[in-house]
Enzyme design. Structure first.
Site, PDB file in Angstrom:
ATOM      1  N   ASP A   6       0.755  -1.404   0.049  1.00  9.42           N
ATOM      2  CA  ASP A   6      -0.356  -0.292  -0.157  1.00  9.42           C
ATOM      3  C   ASP A   6       1.168   1.388   0.106  1.00  9.42           C
ATOM      4  O   ASP A   6       1.425   1.567   0.579  1.00  9.42           O
ATOM      5  CB  ASP A   6      -0.764  -0.020   1.093  1.00  9.42           C
ATOM      6  CG  ASP A   6      -1.625   1.115   1.375  1.00  9.42           C
ATOM      7  OD1 ASP A   6      -1.747   2.075   0.658  1.00  9.42           O
ATOM      8  OD2 ASP A   6      -1.595   1.409   3.219  1.00  9.42           O
ATOM      9  N   TYR A  94      -7.037   3.819  -4.930  1.00 13.84           N
ATOM     10  CA  TYR A  94      -7.764   2.599  -4.472  1.00 13.84           C
ATOM     11  C   TYR A  94      -7.791   2.197  -2.718  1.00 13.84           C
ATOM     12  O   TYR A  94      -7.522   1.187  -2.446  1.00 13.84           O
ATOM     13  CB  TYR A  94      -7.734   1.423  -5.719  1.00 13.84           C
ATOM     14  CG  TYR A  94      -8.189   1.236  -6.865  1.00 13.84           C
ATOM     15  CD1 TYR A  94      -9.255   0.767  -6.815  1.00 13.84           C
ATOM     16  CD2 TYR A  94      -8.066   2.405  -7.505  1.00 13.84           C
ATOM     17  CE1 TYR A  94     -10.841   1.078  -7.444  1.00 13.84           C
ATOM     18  CE2 TYR A  94      -9.477   2.817  -8.679  1.00 13.84           C
ATOM     19  CZ  TYR A  94      -9.928   1.712  -8.180  1.00 13.84           C
ATOM     20  OH  TYR A  94     -10.945   1.426  -9.780  1.00 13.84           O
ATOM     21  N   ASP A  95      -6.468   2.937  -2.337  1.00 10.68           N
ATOM     22  CA  ASP A  95      -6.899   2.913  -0.372  1.00 10.68           C
ATOM     23  C   ASP A  95      -8.138   3.092   0.204  1.00 10.68           C
ATOM     24  O   ASP A  95      -8.334   1.963   0.628  1.00 10.68           O
ATOM     25  CB  ASP A  95      -5.569   3.668  -0.157  1.00 10.68           C
ATOM     26  CG  ASP A  95      -6.348   4.798  -0.282  1.00 10.68           C
ATOM     27  OD1 ASP A  95      -6.540   5.250  -0.966  1.00 10.68           O
ATOM     28  OD2 ASP A  95      -5.748   5.991   0.159  1.00 10.68           O
ATOM     29  N   ARG A  96      -8.559   3.792  -0.734  1.00 15.70           N
ATOM     30  CA  ARG A  96      -9.718   3.672  -0.660  1.00 15.70           C
ATOM     31  C   ARG A  96     -10.724   3.100  -0.570  1.00 15.70           C
ATOM     32  O   ARG A  96     -11.727   2.468   0.873  1.00 15.70           O
ATOM     33  CB  ARG A  96     -10.571   5.383  -0.926  1.00 15.70           C
ATOM     34  CG  ARG A  96      -9.880   6.603  -0.862  1.00 15.70           C
ATOM     35  CD  ARG A  96     -10.401   7.543  -1.419  1.00 15.70           C
ATOM     36  NE  ARG A  96     -11.988   8.167  -1.190  1.00 15.70           N
ATOM     37  CZ  ARG A  96     -12.679   8.878  -1.705  1.00 15.70           C
ATOM     38  NH1 ARG A  96     -11.908   9.735  -2.597  1.00 15.70           N
ATOM     39  NH2 ARG A  96     -13.292   9.130  -1.046  1.00 15.70           N
ATOM     40  N   ASP A 116     -10.042   6.586   7.215  1.00 12.31           N
ATOM     41  CA  ASP A 116      -8.486   6.922   7.166  1.00 12.31           C
ATOM     42  C   ASP A 116      -8.482   8.062   7.155  1.00 12.31           C
ATOM     43  O   ASP A 116      -7.959   9.156   6.652  1.00 12.31           O
ATOM     44  CB  ASP A 116      -8.513   5.763   5.640  1.00 12.31           C
ATOM     45  CG  ASP A 116      -7.469   5.948   6.028  1.00 12.31           C
ATOM     46  OD1 ASP A 116      -6.818   6.280   6.406  1.00 12.31           O
ATOM     47  OD2 ASP A 116      -6.991   5.166   5.083  1.00 12.31           O
TER      48      ASP A 116
END
Ligand code: ADP
Ligand code: PAZ
Ligand code: K
Length: 243
Positions: A6, A94-96, A116
């Site tokens: 990540d 795309y971490d979300r 986050d």
């Protein structure tokens, strides 16, 4: 084993998963990812997944390309275990998505708000039908301190740790309280507003900045620092055989 990468705006997180169990996590530079050099000698890794919110430099790209395993680059064409209602999937970070995928795995069939707190603070909503609706982006803790310093003539760069008052008594405490209270009220405001619409709402808090507030909403919050890594692991397993 799965290798989960990540790459955030501040720092890269690299984790190893055996099935659904995270066996190790490494914080590494998002400009060099040095830990990748020996990682495949240390662990019996079968597959990898990369999610990045920055453009990768040559060093990182080369290290990733040298990994002797199939690697899935998470993006708009990746199959997901949830529905994506974001109108511009090609611009989504795309971490979300990974964070809501993990929250939905832990509580399928529930309406969930995921907060986050990293470089930015993001507020993401996934509904009880497993539909990701999108969410909001606001400045993170460090960014708020830096912005107050950078865009003024007289405000110093204050650190999050130090004397904390509810009303500032000097410049340092005024800035520190302003930033902390701003985030606290922002989070509390989102939870209150969303609970109005979704009374059974669950709330997850993740990211590098741990907030421990004495708010009356604290009891409904699940804190899980590794939500994004867990979500990426779920997405990789979901795509197994398709890499
Ligand atoms: N070991 C660490 N290295 C860097 N930042 C850390 C570390 N531990 C906690 N932090 C805090 O976490 C924040 C980064 O959170 P993270 O969610 O990893 O951000 P991002 O995904 O945007 O890179 C930093 O701003 C810092 O305040
Ligand atoms: C919102 C973010 C900057 C958060 O990044 P982070 O704080 O995790 O480093 C990132 O997810 C991003 O660049 N998103 C692209 C815009 C979007 O999601 O629509
Ligand atoms: K974030």
């Amino acid at each position: 084993m799965n290798l989960i990468i990540d790459i955030g705006n501040t720092i890269a997180k690299v984790a190893l998963f055996d099935g659904a169990t995270m066996v190790n996590v490494i914080y590494d530079s998002n400009q060099s990812l040095d830990c990748l050099i020996d990682i495949c000698d240390e662990y019996p890794i079968d597959y990898g997944i990369v999610a990045t919110v920055i453009d990768l430099n040559e060093c990182v790209s080369e290290r990733l390309s040298k990994l002797p395993i199939p690697v899935l680059y998470l993006g708009k064409d990746t199959l997901l275990p949830v529905a994506n209602l974001y109108e511009t999937p090609e611009t989504l970070g795309y971490d979300r998505m990974a964070a809501v995928v993990a929250a939905n795995e832990q509580y399928p069939g529930r309406d969930i708000l995921v907060i986050d707190a990293g470089t930015c603070i993001t507020y993401e909503f996934i509904d009880s039908k497993g539909q990701y609706h999108g969410g909001n982006i606001s400045p993170g803790l460090q960014m708020r301190f830096k912005a107050l310093h950078q865009f003024t003539g007289r405000l110093p760069l204050v650190t999050p740790k130090g004397r904390k008052l509810s009303l500032g008594k000097d410049t340092d405490t005024a800035i520190r309280a302003g930033v902390w209270k701003g985030i606290e009220y922002e989070i509390a405001g989102y939870i209150t507003a969303m609970k109005h619409k979704y009374p059974e709402l669950l709330v997850f808090l993740t990211g590098g900045d741990d907030f421990s507030f004495d708010t009356n909403v604290k009891s409904v919050i699940f804190a899980d620092r590794f939500l994004v890594l867990k979500g990426l692991n779920r997405i990789l397993n979901y795509n197994n055989g398709r890499i």
